[in-house]
Design a protein around this motif. Structure first.
Motif, PDB file in Angstrom:
ATOM      1  N   GLN A  75      56.409  11.945  10.347  1.00 23.40           N
ATOM      2  CA  GLN A  75      55.804  10.643  10.825  1.00 23.40           C
ATOM      3  C   GLN A  75      54.534  11.099  11.920  1.00 23.40           C
ATOM      4  OE1 GLN A  75      59.150   8.638  13.104  1.00 23.40           O
ATOM      5  NE2 GLN A  75      60.172   8.077  11.048  1.00 23.40           N
ATOM      6  N   ALA A  76      54.729  12.048  12.452  1.00 23.14           N
ATOM      7  CA  ALA A  76      53.686  12.280  13.431  1.00 23.14           C
ATOM      8  C   ALA A  76      52.522  12.791  12.615  1.00 23.14           C
ATOM      9  CB  ALA A  76      54.036  13.522  14.457  1.00 23.14           C
ATOM     10  N   ALA A  77      52.644  13.490  11.536  1.00 19.33           N
ATOM     11  CA  ALA A  77      51.608  14.055  10.665  1.00 19.33           C
ATOM     12  C   ALA A  77      51.036  12.828  10.145  1.00 19.33           C
ATOM     13  CB  ALA A  77      52.045  14.879   9.699  1.00 19.33           C
ATOM     14  N   ALA A  78      51.674  11.943   9.494  1.00 20.55           N
ATOM     15  CA  ALA A  78      51.129  10.573   8.864  1.00 20.55           C
ATOM     16  C   ALA A  78      50.428   9.983   9.889  1.00 20.55           C
ATOM     17  CB  ALA A  78      52.367   9.890   8.305  1.00 20.55           C
ATOM     18  N   ARG A 138      48.690  11.058  12.640  1.00 19.71           N
ATOM     19  CA  ARG A 138      47.682  11.624  13.054  1.00 19.71           C
ATOM     20  C   ARG A 138      46.481  11.414  11.648  1.00 19.71           C
ATOM     21  NH1 ARG A 138      43.801  12.465  16.234  1.00 19.71           N
ATOM     22  NH2 ARG A 138      42.857  14.655  16.243  1.00 19.71           N
ATOM     23  N   ARG A 139      47.089  11.735  10.689  1.00 19.02           N
ATOM     24  CA  ARG A 139      46.201  11.647   9.266  1.00 19.02           C
ATOM     25  C   ARG A 139      45.505  10.257   9.338  1.00 19.02           C
ATOM     26  NH1 ARG A 139      45.992  14.466   4.152  1.00 19.02           N
ATOM     27  NH2 ARG A 139      44.886  12.948   2.662  1.00 19.02           N
ATOM     28  N   ALA A 140      46.398   8.916   9.495  1.00 14.15           N
ATOM     29  CA  ALA A 140      45.736   7.611   9.683  1.00 14.15           C
ATOM     30  C   ALA A 140      44.687   7.579  10.521  1.00 14.15           C
ATOM     31  CB  ALA A 140      46.722   6.833   9.496  1.00 14.15           C
ATOM     32  N   GLU A 175      41.553   9.617   9.486  1.00 10.96           N
ATOM     33  CA  GLU A 175      40.870   8.814   8.284  1.00 10.96           C
ATOM     34  C   GLU A 175      40.147   7.597   8.795  1.00 10.96           C
ATOM     35  OE1 GLU A 175      43.969   8.120   5.632  1.00 10.96           O
ATOM     36  OE2 GLU A 175      43.839  10.008   4.628  1.00 10.96           O
ATOM     37  N   ARG A 176      40.759   7.008   9.718  1.00  9.84           N
ATOM     38  CA  ARG A 176      40.028   5.695  10.409  1.00  9.84           C
ATOM     39  C   ARG A 176      38.690   6.298  11.076  1.00  9.84           C
ATOM     40  NH1 ARG A 176      45.031   3.884  11.936  1.00  9.84           N
ATOM     41  NH2 ARG A 176      45.234   4.933  13.708  1.00  9.84           N
ATOM     42  N   GLU A 177      39.076   7.458  11.875  1.00  9.63           N
ATOM     43  CA  GLU A 177      37.777   7.748  12.569  1.00  9.63           C
ATOM     44  C   GLU A 177      36.444   8.524  11.538  1.00  9.63           C
ATOM     45  OE1 GLU A 177      36.900  11.813  15.618  1.00  9.63           O
ATOM     46  OE2 GLU A 177      38.773  10.839  15.609  1.00  9.63           O
ATOM     47  N   LEU A 178      37.234   9.071  10.436  1.00 10.97           N
ATOM     48  CA  LEU A 178      36.138   9.485   9.276  1.00 10.97           C
ATOM     49  C   LEU A 178      35.389   8.179   8.813  1.00 10.97           C
ATOM     50  CD1 LEU A 178      34.899  11.496   7.668  1.00 10.97           C
ATOM     51  CD2 LEU A 178      36.714  11.337   6.061  1.00 10.97           C
TER      52      LEU A 178
END
Length: 76
Positions: free
Chosen positions: A50-53, A55-57, A60-63
């Motif tokens: 859950q933490a990885a998902a 952080r990935r989100a 991706e928003r920042e990118l």
């Protein structure tokens, strides 16, 4: 450097022996203890996923924000 390596090995070996003794003298039966450890491991893995998902989100928003705001560069 060699002293640090020996100390580290001793520390890890001591930790492993301590963990083994703790399991041997645990107040629960072996089956109950294994089930409890298995459940805790599954919980830790799920929390990590859950933490990885999350952080990935965030990344991706920042990118997406960074790529939208980047002005086109000069040609060639």
């Amino acid at each position: 450097m060699r002293r640090l390596a020996l100390w580290s090995c001793g520390f890890l070996l001591g930790g492993a022996i301590g963990a083994g003794l703790a399991l041997l003298f645990a107040p629960q039966s072996g089956a109950a203890l294994r089930e409890k450890l298995r459940a805790r491991w599954a919980q830790v893995l799920e929390e990590g996923r859950q933490a990885a998902a999350q952080r990935r989100a965030e990344l991706e928003r920042e990118l997406a924000l960074l790529t939208r705001r980047t002005p086109p560069g000069p040609p060639g």
